[in-house]
Write an enzyme that holds these catalytic residues in place. Structure first.
Site, short mmCIF file in Angstrom:
data_model
loop_
_atom_site.label_atom_id
_atom_site.label_comp_id
_atom_site.label_asym_id
_atom_site.label_seq_id
_atom_site.Cartn_x
_atom_site.Cartn_y
_atom_site.Cartn_z
N ASP A 1 71.03 8.23 6.95
CA ASP A 1 71.68 7.67 5.77
C ASP A 1 71.45 6.15 5.82
OD1 ASP A 1 73.11 7.23 3.46
OD2 ASP A 1 74.76 8.55 4.01
C1 BGC Z 1 74.91 7.51 0.67
C2 BGC Z 1 73.76 8.46 0.47
C3 BGC Z 1 72.76 7.83 -0.46
C4 BGC Z 1 72.30 6.50 0.14
C5 BGC Z 1 71.24 5.80 -0.67
C6 BGC Z 1 74.47 6.12 1.05
O1 BGC Z 1 75.53 5.23 0.95
O2 BGC Z 1 75.79 8.02 1.66
O3 BGC Z 1 74.23 9.67 -0.06
O4 BGC Z 1 71.70 8.70 -0.69
O5 BGC Z 1 73.43 5.66 0.23
O6 BGC Z 1 71.76 5.24 -1.81
#
Ligand code: BGC
Length: 737
Positions: free
Chosen positions: A278
């Site tokens: 993530d």
């Molecule tokens: C989230 C993800 C997301 C990523 C990119 C993170 O804060 O947990 O689900 O895909 O950001 O934006």
């Protein structure tokens, strides 16, 4: 799956077959794809290899407003960019968030918006895998016309906790339902030639201090719940990538969890795609040894953890022999394999996109996902009487609510309004109350032209009551903005809305409440109102769908994918550990309920919820009969569903396991959404995935075990409303994976 000399599962050997393809052809295709990935990787220089192992974020206010020099001019800004290796025909990876539609957090000014689909919990309520697939295809096509070839979709974390701010981005509390719907969404996306993730692997079930959250769970129970959801979803979809969560699981970060990544995902399950972190979840380079293949949003790691980007220490480790050459090759091959398996290297011109058709899919999803929780005969609204109707609160004059965070979609034509809420931590700045311009008030006026409809904003009980008193009927809207980075402190509606609804219902006996929330709420006014409609975050056509359900143009068929507790005392954690702690505080949440999540927990404890998992009312009635249950290797149940009412409608009969030899145990074994005309019947057969009947042995065996004896099942309208029961013997067996 073979193990390499160094003990890391490599992708060289084939394991899974894609669904719906003859096994021999599938195997040949798999082997050809594996071989291609190996061949390309072998031709790469180390610079090229390392360049694939990191993605950088596009320009965004939370990091910087300056374009990152690693992203070439002219490319659309996005959540992630990884340069390709053009001399070998490997395209750059262009990633966007797209669980509920292709997002644009303000950095693509020329992009005027995408189809804003209903939240995943609405898809969960539809219990309709085909609809999930169509929604996925909408997202895939809209990603593709923007040049995005990897979408960060497929959120299938289980709704373990009704205060989790991100439950709206997930499908349900049940592993099987979440897996089936998540897989179909991925199939819809990947069918358009765009790679999709499944995320957030695993147990990222709370938002509070998620970077410092240690989620503790019994390993066997984990396999029977959250991990089973990922396992089935991967088998059904072959998602090209898995995004790991922010949290730790049993003491180890999800992105650096050797057991969950190397041993379970890549080892036991033979997963062949790549694992990306993530955003801002890679504090250590040695996550690569523990199963992580790609660092995402590298600038965030630099900001959060004050580390160098992943690839610098990775190169050093490689030079010093700490990162084996085989592992480096494996990381690269996994990415290449998904590139080839989904075909993002073979894109021709972008397909024509029919936005009107996409709007229809958004509308139909909302129609099927709205759940009527209570109806004392007041719905559908009687169109023949010229009533005075009060619409109160919820910004119903403007639109419907969306959740907040990285999944928030800018709809075509823009929001009806964006009201800044704010909050603590790095997600506070982006925490907004987003309203999609599909006004329930305007839509009701269209469908009920002979009614006298007036609006009151519901600012205070004293003001709202004035209109409620002089109306024949009240439609009170209750909203709550939920989203990424924040858990809810309790189950109340914010801004005094519970008090407004209570007083309005006290003066007007014909009060109907429509809820736009991402989670259950406590509804202290419940006994005073005639009907309650759970509309969740219903997407860009939500106002229309709400009006259609209220007026009966659409016969409601949504069923709850999350148990609504009577109060938090009934849930596994009346107090939520860590709630309210400042950003950066390490917290521990013990998911001691294990695999007994949601309705399973309620059954185990003998608690009666406010509204049960699977519950949802219709304007017609259904009968179930002639249940036949067969045993052997698994349970197969056949039954007939008949529409016994006067209206066409859809029902969702649900088959539950209720008892195994020597123990009561609740598991949703299967379901089917059945559309029937009045008097029409259909025979349905459900065959249970044997893992839902088994116990996982996390000891030396690492196998699923079905004990011999009688297994009892029930066919129900919800987890609390069984119509027919049956039983069958199963033969004992042990099976792997
Ligand atoms: C989230 C993800 C997301 C990523 C990119 C993170 O804060 O947990 O689900 O895909 O950001 O934006």
């Amino acid at each position: 799956m073979t193990r390499t000399r160094t003990g890391y599962p490599s992708i060289v050997c084939s394991a899974l077959s894609p669904p719906h393809v003859a096994p021999t052809i599938a195997l040949a295709q798999e082997q050809a794809t594996d071989a291609r990935a190996i061949k390309t990787e072998q031709q790469m220089t180390d610079d090229e290899r390392f360049s694939l192992l990191i993605s950088v974020m596009g320009t965004t206010g939370s990091i910087t407003t300056v374009r990152d020099p690693r992203i070439p001019e002219g490319l659309p800004m996005s959540a992630g960019y990884t340069p390709g290796v053009l001399r070998l025909g490997v395209p750059a990876l262009r990633m966007t968030d797209a669980s509920l539609g292709v997002t644009n957090p303000g950095y693509r000014p020329e992009d005027k918006g995408a189809t804003a689909m209903p939240a995943s919990v609405v898809v969960g309520s539809s219990f309709n895998p085909q609809l999930a697939r169509e929604g996925g295809a909408v997202i895939g096509r809209e990603a593709r016309i923007r040049g995005f070839n990897v979408v960060l979709a497929g959120g299938i974390n289980l709704a373990r906790e009704v205060r989790n701010g991100r439950n709206f981005e997930y499908y349900s509390e049940d592993p099987y339902l979440s897996a089936v719907l998540g897989a179909e969404a991925v199939n819809g996306i990947q069918g358009e030639g765009v790679i999709s993730t499944l995320k957030h692997y695993t147990l990222n079930c709370n938002e509070t201090n998620r970077h410092w959250l240690d989620a503790i769970i019994d390993p066997a129970a984990h396999r029977e719940s959250d991990l089973l959801a990922f396992q089935i979803a991967i088998e059904h979809s072959q998602a090209g990538a898995i995004m790991s969560g922010y949290n730790k699981i049993n003491g180890h970060y999800a992105g650096g969890n050797h057991h969950l990544l190397n041993e379970v995902l890549k080892g036991a399950w033979g997963y062949k795609g790549w694992v990306m972190s993530d955003w801002g979840a890679t504090p250590e380079w040695d996550f690569a040894l523990k199963g992580l293949d790609q660092e995402s949003g590298a600038q965030l790691d630099v900001m959060m953890w004050r580390t160098e980007p992943f690839t610098e220490p990775l190169r050093k480790a490689h030079a010093e022999g700490e990162l084996p050459k085989e592992r480096l090759s494996d990381m690269v091959r996994r990415i290449l394999r998904s590139v080839y398996a989904v075909g993002i290297d073979k894109w021709g011109p972008a397909p024509e996109v029919d936005m009107a058709r996409h709007s229809e899919v958004a509308l139909e999803t909302a129609r099927q996902g709205i759940v009527v929780l209570k109806n004392d005969g007041v719905l559908p609204l009687a169109a023949d009487k010229p009533l005075k109707i009060a619409v109160i609160g919820g910004y119903a004059q403007l639109g419907v609510l969306s959740g907040t965070g990285s999944s928030a979609v800018l709809p075509v034509g823009g929001y009806a309004a964006v009201i800044q809420i704010g909050g603590t931590g790095i997600m506070g700045g982006g925490r907004n109350l987003y309203l999609f311009p599909s006004s329930p008030l305007a839509e009701l006026k269209k469908l009920l032209p002979t009614m006298h409809i007036e609006f009151d904003p519901g600012q205070t009980p004293a003001e709202a009551v004035l209109l409620a008193k002089r109306s024949d009927l009240v439609l009170a809207f209750g909203i709550r903005s939920e989203g990424e980075g924040f858990d809810l402190a309790d189950l109340s509606l914010p801004w005094g809305q519970d008090a407004v609804i209570d007083v309005v219902a006290s003066v007007n006996p014909n009060t109907i409440v429509v809820l736009e929330t991402g989670n259950p709420v406590s509804m202290p006014w419940r006994s005073k109102v005639k009907a309650i409609v759970q509309a969740w975050y219903p997407g860009q056509a939500g106002g229309q769908a709400i009006a259609e359900v209220l007026t009966g143009k659409v016969n409601p068929s949504g069923r709850l994918p999350i148990t609504f507790p009577a109060d938090l005392a009934q849930t596994p954690r009346p107090e939520l550990p860590g709630l309210g702690t400042p950003w950066g505080t390490p917290i521990i949440i013990r998911y001691d309920e294990g695999a007994e999540v949601g309705y399973r927990w309620f059954a185990k404890k003998g608690e009666k919820p406010l509204y049960a998992f699977g519950h949802g009312l219709s304007y017609t009635s259904f009968d179930y009969h002639d249940l036949e249950v067969g045993g052997g290797e698994t349970i197969t149940a056949s039954f007939t569903v008949t529409n016994t009412g006067k209206r066409e409608g859809a029902d969702v009969p649900q088959l539950y396991l209720t008892e195994v030899p020597g123990e009561k145990r609740m598991r949703l074994l299967g379901f089917e959404r059945v559309e029937l005309r009045p008097g029409q019947s259909r025979r349905v057969t459900v065959t249970a995935d044997p893992r839902l009947l088994a116990r996982f042995d996390a000891g030396a065996d690492h196998q699923w075990r079905i004990s011999t004896g009688t297994y009892r099942v029930a066919l129900g309208k919800s987890a609390n409303d069984f119509v027919l029961t049956g039983a069958a013997p199963l033969t004992p067996r042990l099976f792997g994976r």
